[in-house]
Scaffold this motif. Sequence first.
Motif, PDB file in Angstrom:
ATOM      1  N   VAL A 113      -6.390  -2.812 -10.188  1.00 43.52           N
ATOM      2  CA  VAL A 113      -6.942  -3.221 -11.477  1.00 43.52           C
ATOM      3  C   VAL A 113      -7.686  -2.063 -12.135  1.00 43.52           C
ATOM      4  N   ARG A 114      -8.389  -1.260 -11.336  1.00 41.74           N
ATOM      5  CA  ARG A 114      -9.090  -0.098 -11.885  1.00 41.74           C
ATOM      6  C   ARG A 114      -8.098   0.906 -12.480  1.00 41.74           C
ATOM      7  N   TYR A 115      -6.997   1.155 -11.770  1.00 41.23           N
ATOM      8  CA  TYR A 115      -5.964   2.029 -12.308  1.00 41.23           C
ATOM      9  C   TYR A 115      -5.417   1.466 -13.621  1.00 41.23           C
ATOM     10  N   TYR A 116      -5.167   0.173 -13.643  1.00 44.92           N
ATOM     11  CA  TYR A 116      -4.619  -0.491 -14.822  1.00 44.92           C
ATOM     12  C   TYR A 116      -5.573  -0.341 -16.012  1.00 44.92           C
ATOM     13  N   ARG A 117      -6.828  -0.615 -15.784  1.00 42.59           N
ATOM     14  CA  ARG A 117      -7.822  -0.518 -16.850  1.00 42.59           C
ATOM     15  C   ARG A 117      -7.938   0.912 -17.361  1.00 42.59           C
ATOM     16  N   ASN A 118      -7.975   1.880 -16.457  1.00 38.42           N
ATOM     17  CA  ASN A 118      -8.099   3.282 -16.860  1.00 38.42           C
ATOM     18  C   ASN A 118      -6.874   3.778 -17.613  1.00 38.42           C
ATOM     19  N   THR A 119      -5.688   3.303 -17.212  1.00 38.16           N
ATOM     20  CA  THR A 119      -4.457   3.709 -17.883  1.00 38.16           C
ATOM     21  C   THR A 119      -4.482   3.295 -19.351  1.00 38.16           C
ATOM     22  N   ALA A 175      -3.778   2.604  -3.297  1.00 33.19           N
ATOM     23  CA  ALA A 175      -4.711   1.486  -3.395  1.00 33.19           C
ATOM     24  C   ALA A 175      -4.720   0.706  -2.097  1.00 33.19           C
ATOM     25  N   LYS A 176      -5.885   0.257  -1.714  1.00 32.15           N
ATOM     26  CA  LYS A 176      -6.027  -0.584  -0.536  1.00 32.15           C
ATOM     27  C   LYS A 176      -6.168  -2.048  -0.923  1.00 32.15           C
ATOM     28  N   ARG A 194       0.837  -1.206   0.000  1.00 32.80           N
ATOM     29  CA  ARG A 194       0.000   0.000   0.000  1.00 32.80           C
ATOM     30  C   ARG A 194       0.870   1.254   0.000  1.00 32.80           C
ATOM     31  N   GLU A 195       1.985   1.211   0.727  1.00 35.23           N
ATOM     32  CA  GLU A 195       2.898   2.351   0.731  1.00 35.23           C
ATOM     33  C   GLU A 195       3.498   2.582  -0.655  1.00 35.23           C
TER      34      GLU A 195
END
Length: 399
Positions: free
Chosen positions: A308-314, A301-302, A291-292
Amino acid sequence: MTQSPSDSLLDHHPRPHLVLEIPIEIVSDEEMALLEAALLSARSLIPSTVRAFPSFRSSHFPSNARSIQSITLVSKKRFSGCSQPDIEDSGSGFNTTQKKTRLAESFLHRFRRKKGLCVTDLTSAEWCEKQMEFELLGGKKKINKAMKAGSKRHAKLEEEVLTRVKVDIKSDEDKFALKLLNCITGINQLQFEGLTRELPLIGFVEGVWMVGVIDEVQMPATETQRNPLLVDTKTRVKDTLPAEPQRRNGRLQLMCYKYMWDNLVTSEFPSDQFFDYFSLNPDCDLSEEIREVTAKSGCPAKTLDDVVRYYRNTWSMLPPAHDQLLLRYELQKDHSLIGEDKFSYDSDWVEKQIQFSLEFWLGEREASYTPEEERWKCNFCQFASTCPAKSVTCSNLPT
Protein backbone atom coordinates in the motif's frame (compact mmCIF):
# COMPACT_ATOMS: atom_id res chain seq x y z
CA MET A 1 9.78 3.48 -9.10
CA THR A 2 10.24 -0.15 -10.05
CA GLN A 3 13.79 -1.36 -10.51
CA SER A 4 14.86 -4.08 -12.91
CA PRO A 5 14.07 -7.49 -11.45
CA SER A 6 16.85 -9.91 -10.84
CA ASP A 7 15.50 -12.38 -13.40
CA SER A 8 14.83 -10.00 -16.29
CA LEU A 9 14.13 -11.48 -19.73
CA LEU A 10 16.00 -10.54 -22.86
CA ASP A 11 14.16 -8.86 -25.70
CA HIS A 12 13.63 -11.29 -28.58
CA HIS A 13 14.37 -8.54 -31.08
CA PRO A 14 17.96 -8.19 -32.38
CA ARG A 15 19.15 -5.66 -29.81
CA PRO A 16 22.25 -7.02 -28.09
CA HIS A 17 22.55 -6.67 -24.33
CA LEU A 18 19.10 -5.08 -23.91
CA VAL A 19 17.36 -6.17 -20.74
CA LEU A 20 13.70 -5.34 -20.28
CA GLU A 21 11.77 -4.68 -17.11
CA ILE A 22 8.93 -7.09 -16.48
CA PRO A 23 5.64 -5.43 -15.63
CA ILE A 24 3.18 -7.63 -13.79
CA GLU A 25 -0.47 -7.86 -14.73
CA ILE A 26 -3.27 -9.65 -12.85
CA VAL A 27 -6.55 -11.01 -14.06
CA SER A 28 -9.23 -12.86 -12.15
CA ASP A 29 -10.59 -16.31 -12.95
CA GLU A 30 -13.57 -14.78 -14.75
CA GLU A 31 -11.34 -12.51 -16.79
CA MET A 32 -8.97 -15.32 -17.69
CA ALA A 33 -11.90 -17.47 -18.76
CA LEU A 34 -13.02 -14.73 -21.13
CA LEU A 35 -9.50 -14.21 -22.45
CA GLU A 36 -8.81 -17.90 -22.92
CA ALA A 37 -12.09 -18.41 -24.73
CA ALA A 38 -11.40 -15.41 -26.93
CA LEU A 39 -7.89 -16.51 -27.83
CA LEU A 40 -8.68 -20.19 -28.23
CA SER A 41 -9.22 -19.78 -31.94
CA ALA A 42 -5.94 -17.92 -32.31
CA ARG A 43 -3.74 -20.49 -30.65
CA SER A 44 -4.18 -23.93 -29.19
CA LEU A 45 -2.70 -23.25 -25.77
CA ILE A 46 -2.14 -20.32 -23.43
CA PRO A 47 1.11 -21.18 -21.68
CA SER A 48 1.78 -20.54 -18.03
CA THR A 49 5.24 -19.21 -18.77
CA VAL A 50 6.38 -15.76 -19.87
CA ARG A 51 6.47 -14.98 -23.57
CA ALA A 52 7.71 -11.95 -25.49
CA PHE A 53 5.57 -10.01 -27.93
CA PRO A 54 6.35 -7.81 -30.95
CA SER A 55 7.30 -4.22 -30.36
CA PHE A 56 4.75 -1.51 -31.08
CA ARG A 57 5.01 2.02 -32.40
CA SER A 58 2.61 4.93 -32.32
CA SER A 59 2.74 8.65 -32.97
CA HIS A 60 1.32 9.15 -29.50
CA PHE A 61 4.40 7.93 -27.67
CA PRO A 62 8.17 7.85 -28.17
CA SER A 63 9.51 6.28 -31.36
CA ASN A 64 12.07 4.27 -29.42
CA ALA A 65 9.41 2.38 -27.48
CA ARG A 66 10.61 -1.17 -26.97
CA SER A 67 8.75 -4.43 -26.98
CA ILE A 68 7.10 -4.96 -23.64
CA GLN A 69 7.16 -8.22 -21.76
CA SER A 70 5.00 -8.67 -18.72
CA ILE A 71 3.56 -11.22 -16.37
CA THR A 72 -0.07 -11.66 -15.54
CA LEU A 73 -0.79 -13.07 -12.13
CA VAL A 74 -4.00 -15.02 -12.15
CA SER A 75 -5.73 -15.38 -8.84
CA LYS A 76 -7.46 -18.68 -8.15
CA LYS A 77 -9.80 -16.69 -5.93
CA ARG A 78 -12.63 -14.92 -7.67
CA PHE A 79 -13.01 -11.25 -6.96
CA SER A 80 -14.80 -9.95 -10.04
CA GLY A 81 -18.44 -8.96 -9.69
CA CYS A 82 -18.98 -6.63 -12.61
CA SER A 83 -22.27 -6.40 -14.41
CA GLN A 84 -20.77 -6.35 -17.91
CA PRO A 85 -18.12 -8.49 -19.59
CA ASP A 86 -15.87 -5.43 -19.69
CA ILE A 87 -12.56 -6.55 -18.14
CA GLU A 88 -12.72 -4.84 -14.83
CA ASP A 89 -12.57 -5.59 -11.15
CA SER A 90 -13.65 -3.52 -8.25
CA GLY A 91 -14.00 -2.77 -4.61
CA SER A 92 -16.32 -0.34 -2.86
CA GLY A 93 -17.50 0.98 0.46
CA PHE A 94 -19.81 3.38 2.24
CA ASN A 95 -20.08 3.59 5.96
CA THR A 96 -22.50 5.75 7.95
CA THR A 97 -24.48 4.94 11.07
CA GLN A 98 -27.26 7.35 10.08
CA LYS A 99 -28.08 5.30 6.99
CA LYS A 100 -27.30 1.82 8.33
CA THR A 101 -30.77 0.34 7.77
CA ARG A 102 -31.14 1.70 4.28
CA LEU A 103 -27.59 0.70 3.38
CA ALA A 104 -28.13 -2.86 4.62
CA GLU A 105 -30.99 -3.16 2.17
CA SER A 106 -29.21 -1.41 -0.69
CA PHE A 107 -27.97 -3.07 -3.86
CA LEU A 108 -24.45 -1.98 -2.97
CA HIS A 109 -24.56 -3.81 0.35
CA ARG A 110 -26.45 -6.85 -0.93
CA PHE A 111 -24.53 -7.45 -4.14
CA ARG A 112 -21.29 -5.46 -4.02
CA ARG A 113 -20.38 -5.46 -0.32
CA LYS A 114 -17.32 -7.64 -0.84
CA LYS A 115 -16.93 -7.66 -4.60
CA GLY A 116 -17.40 -3.91 -4.78
CA LEU A 117 -18.63 -1.44 -7.35
CA CYS A 118 -17.28 -1.56 -10.90
CA VAL A 119 -17.09 1.43 -13.17
CA THR A 120 -19.14 -0.74 -15.52
CA ASP A 121 -21.75 -1.02 -12.78
CA LEU A 122 -22.12 2.75 -13.08
CA THR A 123 -22.27 2.70 -16.87
CA SER A 124 -24.76 -0.18 -16.85
CA ALA A 125 -26.98 1.81 -14.51
CA GLU A 126 -26.61 4.89 -16.73
CA TRP A 127 -27.79 2.81 -19.68
CA CYS A 128 -30.86 1.63 -17.75
CA GLU A 129 -31.16 1.31 -14.00
CA LYS A 130 -34.23 -0.87 -14.29
CA GLN A 131 -32.32 -3.35 -16.42
CA MET A 132 -29.55 -3.29 -13.81
CA GLU A 133 -32.11 -4.00 -11.11
CA PHE A 134 -33.51 -6.99 -13.02
CA GLU A 135 -30.00 -8.40 -13.37
CA LEU A 136 -29.21 -7.97 -9.69
CA LEU A 137 -32.45 -9.62 -8.61
CA GLY A 138 -31.80 -12.81 -10.47
CA GLY A 139 -32.00 -12.16 -14.17
CA LYS A 140 -28.49 -13.06 -15.29
CA LYS A 141 -27.41 -11.02 -18.27
CA LYS A 142 -26.95 -12.98 -21.48
CA ILE A 143 -23.63 -12.64 -23.25
CA ASN A 144 -24.25 -12.13 -26.96
CA LYS A 145 -21.92 -12.44 -29.95
CA ALA A 146 -21.09 -8.74 -29.97
CA MET A 147 -19.98 -8.88 -26.32
CA LYS A 148 -17.84 -11.93 -27.00
CA ALA A 149 -16.26 -10.21 -29.98
CA GLY A 150 -15.50 -7.18 -27.84
CA SER A 151 -13.83 -9.35 -25.21
CA LYS A 152 -11.81 -11.09 -27.89
CA ARG A 153 -10.56 -7.78 -29.25
CA HIS A 154 -9.54 -6.61 -25.78
CA ALA A 155 -7.69 -9.89 -25.32
CA LYS A 156 -5.77 -9.40 -28.58
CA LEU A 157 -4.85 -5.82 -27.68
CA GLU A 158 -3.67 -6.96 -24.27
CA GLU A 159 -1.66 -9.76 -25.86
CA GLU A 160 0.42 -7.19 -27.76
CA VAL A 161 1.95 -5.87 -24.54
CA LEU A 162 1.30 -8.47 -21.83
CA THR A 163 1.96 -12.11 -21.07
CA ARG A 164 -0.12 -14.02 -18.54
CA VAL A 165 1.24 -16.51 -16.03
CA LYS A 166 -0.52 -17.96 -13.03
CA VAL A 167 0.29 -17.62 -9.37
CA ASP A 168 -1.60 -18.87 -6.32
CA ILE A 169 -2.89 -16.55 -3.65
CA LYS A 170 -3.39 -17.73 -0.10
CA SER A 171 -5.37 -14.87 1.44
CA ASP A 172 -7.29 -11.68 0.80
CA GLU A 173 -4.11 -9.82 1.73
CA ASP A 174 -2.30 -11.62 -1.10
CA LYS A 175 -5.13 -10.79 -3.49
CA PHE A 176 -5.12 -7.07 -2.78
CA ALA A 177 -1.32 -6.93 -2.71
CA LEU A 178 -1.24 -8.28 -6.26
CA LYS A 179 -4.02 -5.97 -7.32
CA LEU A 180 -2.09 -2.93 -6.16
CA LEU A 181 1.21 -4.26 -7.49
CA ASN A 182 -0.43 -4.71 -10.86
CA CYS A 183 -1.23 -1.01 -10.96
CA ILE A 184 2.25 0.01 -9.79
CA THR A 185 4.04 -2.00 -12.46
CA GLY A 186 1.58 -0.88 -15.13
CA ILE A 187 2.35 2.73 -14.30
CA ASN A 188 6.09 1.99 -14.45
CA GLN A 189 5.52 0.41 -17.85
CA LEU A 190 3.74 3.58 -18.95
CA GLN A 191 6.58 5.81 -17.77
CA PHE A 192 9.37 3.73 -19.31
CA GLU A 193 7.70 2.53 -22.53
CA GLY A 194 5.05 5.17 -23.22
CA LEU A 195 2.10 2.76 -23.22
CA THR A 196 0.28 0.38 -20.96
CA ARG A 197 -3.00 -1.52 -21.29
CA GLU A 198 -5.55 -3.01 -18.90
CA LEU A 199 -4.39 -0.76 -16.07
CA PRO A 200 -6.34 -1.36 -12.84
CA LEU A 201 -7.29 1.42 -10.45
CA ILE A 202 -8.64 1.25 -6.94
CA GLY A 203 -9.70 4.38 -5.15
CA PHE A 204 -12.15 6.02 -2.78
CA VAL A 205 -14.70 7.96 -4.83
CA GLU A 206 -17.64 9.89 -3.37
CA GLY A 207 -17.47 7.82 -0.20
CA VAL A 208 -17.31 4.52 -2.12
CA TRP A 209 -14.44 2.16 -2.86
CA MET A 210 -14.37 1.77 -6.61
CA VAL A 211 -12.10 0.00 -9.07
CA GLY A 212 -11.87 0.02 -12.83
CA VAL A 213 -9.49 -1.14 -15.52
CA ILE A 214 -8.46 1.36 -18.18
CA ASP A 215 -8.16 -0.10 -21.68
CA GLU A 216 -5.11 1.93 -22.64
CA VAL A 217 -2.97 4.76 -21.30
CA GLN A 218 -0.52 6.61 -23.55
CA MET A 219 2.23 8.98 -22.51
CA PRO A 220 2.56 11.89 -24.98
CA ALA A 221 5.96 12.18 -26.65
CA THR A 222 6.24 15.96 -26.42
CA GLU A 223 8.37 17.56 -23.75
CA THR A 224 5.73 20.13 -22.90
CA GLN A 225 2.85 17.70 -22.48
CA ARG A 226 3.27 14.93 -19.91
CA ASN A 227 -0.31 14.30 -18.88
CA PRO A 228 -1.23 10.67 -19.70
CA LEU A 229 -3.94 10.17 -22.33
CA LEU A 230 -6.72 7.73 -21.42
CA VAL A 231 -8.11 5.64 -24.30
CA ASP A 232 -10.99 3.17 -24.57
CA THR A 233 -11.62 0.87 -27.55
CA LYS A 234 -15.13 -0.19 -28.52
CA THR A 235 -15.97 -2.70 -31.24
CA ARG A 236 -18.94 -2.39 -33.60
CA VAL A 237 -20.80 -4.91 -35.76
CA LYS A 238 -21.69 -2.21 -38.29
CA ASP A 239 -19.24 0.23 -39.81
CA THR A 240 -21.04 3.22 -38.33
CA LEU A 241 -20.56 5.23 -35.18
CA PRO A 242 -23.02 4.37 -32.38
CA ALA A 243 -26.04 6.41 -31.40
CA GLU A 244 -25.53 9.30 -29.00
CA PRO A 245 -26.73 7.37 -25.90
CA GLN A 246 -24.04 4.75 -26.53
CA ARG A 247 -21.38 7.38 -27.10
CA ARG A 248 -22.49 9.18 -23.94
CA ASN A 249 -22.16 5.91 -22.03
CA GLY A 250 -18.63 5.44 -23.34
CA ARG A 251 -17.73 9.01 -22.41
CA LEU A 252 -19.01 8.41 -18.90
CA GLN A 253 -16.78 5.37 -18.55
CA LEU A 254 -13.64 7.25 -19.58
CA MET A 255 -14.54 10.27 -17.45
CA CYS A 256 -14.97 7.97 -14.44
CA TYR A 257 -11.45 6.67 -15.03
CA LYS A 258 -10.02 10.19 -15.19
CA TYR A 259 -12.01 11.14 -12.09
CA MET A 260 -10.46 8.19 -10.25
CA TRP A 261 -6.97 8.87 -11.67
CA ASP A 262 -6.97 12.52 -10.67
CA ASN A 263 -8.35 11.71 -7.23
CA LEU A 264 -5.54 9.22 -6.63
CA VAL A 265 -2.96 11.80 -7.76
CA THR A 266 -4.25 14.72 -5.69
CA SER A 267 -5.64 13.01 -2.57
CA GLU A 268 -3.96 10.91 0.10
CA PHE A 269 -4.91 7.26 -0.29
CA PRO A 270 -6.99 6.44 2.85
CA SER A 271 -5.07 3.35 3.93
CA ASP A 272 -6.82 2.85 7.26
CA GLN A 273 -10.25 3.01 5.63
CA PHE A 274 -9.05 0.60 2.96
CA PHE A 275 -7.93 -1.97 5.53
CA ASP A 276 -11.04 -1.54 7.66
CA TYR A 277 -13.59 -1.75 4.89
CA PHE A 278 -12.15 -4.85 3.25
CA SER A 279 -11.34 -6.45 6.62
CA LEU A 280 -7.64 -6.71 5.81
CA ASN A 281 -4.74 -7.11 8.22
CA PRO A 282 -2.05 -4.65 7.09
CA ASP A 283 0.62 -6.44 9.15
CA CYS A 284 -0.18 -9.95 7.98
CA ASP A 285 2.78 -11.61 6.23
CA LEU A 286 2.21 -12.18 2.52
CA SER A 287 2.74 -15.69 1.21
CA GLU A 288 6.23 -16.63 0.14
CA GLU A 289 5.26 -16.73 -3.53
CA ILE A 290 3.76 -13.25 -3.38
CA ARG A 291 6.82 -11.88 -1.59
CA GLU A 292 8.98 -13.31 -4.38
CA VAL A 293 6.79 -11.61 -6.97
CA THR A 294 7.03 -8.24 -5.24
CA ALA A 295 10.82 -8.56 -4.99
CA LYS A 296 11.19 -9.37 -8.70
CA SER A 297 8.98 -6.40 -9.50
CA GLY A 298 11.26 -4.02 -7.69
CA CYS A 299 8.83 -3.50 -4.81
CA PRO A 300 10.05 -5.92 -2.13
CA ALA A 301 7.29 -6.26 0.43
CA LYS A 302 6.66 -8.45 3.42
CA THR A 303 3.16 -7.24 4.31
CA LEU A 304 0.15 -5.70 2.57
CA ASP A 305 0.93 -2.42 4.30
CA ASP A 306 4.29 -2.37 2.50
CA VAL A 307 2.54 -2.69 -0.88
CA VAL A 308 0.00 0.00 0.00
CA ARG A 309 2.90 2.37 0.74
CA TYR A 310 4.37 1.68 -2.70
CA TYR A 311 0.94 2.24 -4.26
CA ARG A 312 0.42 5.54 -2.46
CA ASN A 313 3.91 6.80 -3.32
CA THR A 314 3.55 5.83 -6.98
CA TRP A 315 0.41 7.93 -7.39
CA SER A 316 1.91 10.87 -5.52
CA MET A 317 4.53 11.26 -8.27
CA LEU A 318 2.08 11.25 -11.20
CA PRO A 319 0.42 14.20 -12.97
CA PRO A 320 -3.34 14.35 -13.56
CA ALA A 321 -4.63 12.62 -16.68
CA HIS A 322 -5.04 14.65 -19.84
CA ASP A 323 -8.27 16.65 -20.10
CA GLN A 324 -8.76 15.28 -23.61
CA LEU A 325 -10.10 11.72 -23.69
CA LEU A 326 -10.32 9.32 -26.62
CA LEU A 327 -12.95 6.74 -27.55
CA ARG A 328 -11.89 4.57 -30.46
CA TYR A 329 -14.49 2.62 -32.47
CA GLU A 330 -13.38 -0.41 -34.51
CA LEU A 331 -15.18 -2.76 -36.86
CA GLN A 332 -15.38 -6.21 -35.33
CA LYS A 333 -14.72 -8.25 -38.46
CA ASP A 334 -11.36 -6.72 -39.38
CA HIS A 335 -10.54 -4.23 -36.57
CA SER A 336 -10.46 -1.34 -39.03
CA LEU A 337 -11.00 2.09 -37.51
CA ILE A 338 -14.55 3.40 -37.91
CA GLY A 339 -13.93 6.66 -36.11
CA GLU A 340 -12.69 8.35 -32.97
CA ASP A 341 -14.58 10.41 -30.44
CA LYS A 342 -12.21 12.97 -28.93
CA PHE A 343 -13.85 14.93 -26.17
CA SER A 344 -13.03 17.10 -23.18
CA TYR A 345 -13.37 16.08 -19.58
CA ASP A 346 -16.38 17.61 -17.79
CA SER A 347 -15.82 17.33 -14.05
CA ASP A 348 -19.20 18.76 -13.08
CA TRP A 349 -21.09 16.40 -15.36
CA VAL A 350 -19.28 13.24 -14.31
CA GLU A 351 -19.60 14.09 -10.60
CA LYS A 352 -23.33 14.60 -11.05
CA GLN A 353 -23.64 11.27 -12.91
CA ILE A 354 -21.68 9.36 -10.25
CA GLN A 355 -23.66 10.91 -7.41
CA PHE A 356 -26.96 10.16 -9.15
CA SER A 357 -25.96 6.54 -9.76
CA LEU A 358 -24.84 6.10 -6.16
CA GLU A 359 -28.30 7.17 -5.00
CA PHE A 360 -29.59 4.06 -6.78
CA TRP A 361 -26.82 1.79 -5.48
CA LEU A 362 -27.14 3.07 -1.90
CA GLY A 363 -30.91 2.60 -1.78
CA GLU A 364 -31.73 6.30 -1.58
CA ARG A 365 -34.25 6.03 -4.43
CA GLU A 366 -35.86 3.47 -6.69
CA ALA A 367 -34.43 2.50 -10.08
CA SER A 368 -35.07 4.94 -12.93
CA TYR A 369 -36.41 3.79 -16.26
CA THR A 370 -34.62 4.72 -19.44
CA PRO A 371 -35.94 8.08 -20.77
CA GLU A 372 -38.84 7.93 -23.17
CA GLU A 373 -36.81 9.18 -26.14
CA GLU A 374 -34.40 6.27 -25.60
CA ARG A 375 -36.96 3.51 -25.19
CA TRP A 376 -35.58 1.92 -28.34
CA LYS A 377 -33.12 0.32 -25.94
CA CYS A 378 -35.99 -1.90 -24.77
CA ASN A 379 -35.91 -3.68 -28.15
CA PHE A 380 -32.54 -5.12 -27.16
CA CYS A 381 -33.34 -5.88 -23.51
CA GLN A 382 -33.96 -9.43 -22.39
CA PHE A 383 -36.27 -8.19 -19.63
CA ALA A 384 -38.54 -6.13 -21.89
CA SER A 385 -41.46 -8.57 -21.68
CA THR A 386 -41.70 -8.23 -17.89
CA CYS A 387 -40.64 -4.60 -17.52
CA PRO A 388 -43.40 -2.01 -17.01
CA ALA A 389 -41.35 0.73 -18.69
CA LYS A 390 -43.93 1.41 -21.40
CA SER A 391 -46.47 2.52 -18.80
CA VAL A 392 -44.04 4.70 -16.80
CA THR A 393 -43.05 8.31 -17.42
CA CYS A 394 -39.51 9.15 -16.40
CA SER A 395 -39.06 12.19 -14.22
CA ASN A 396 -36.06 11.58 -11.95
CA LEU A 397 -33.19 11.49 -14.41
CA PRO A 398 -30.21 13.83 -13.96
CA THR A 399 -29.98 16.84 -16.25
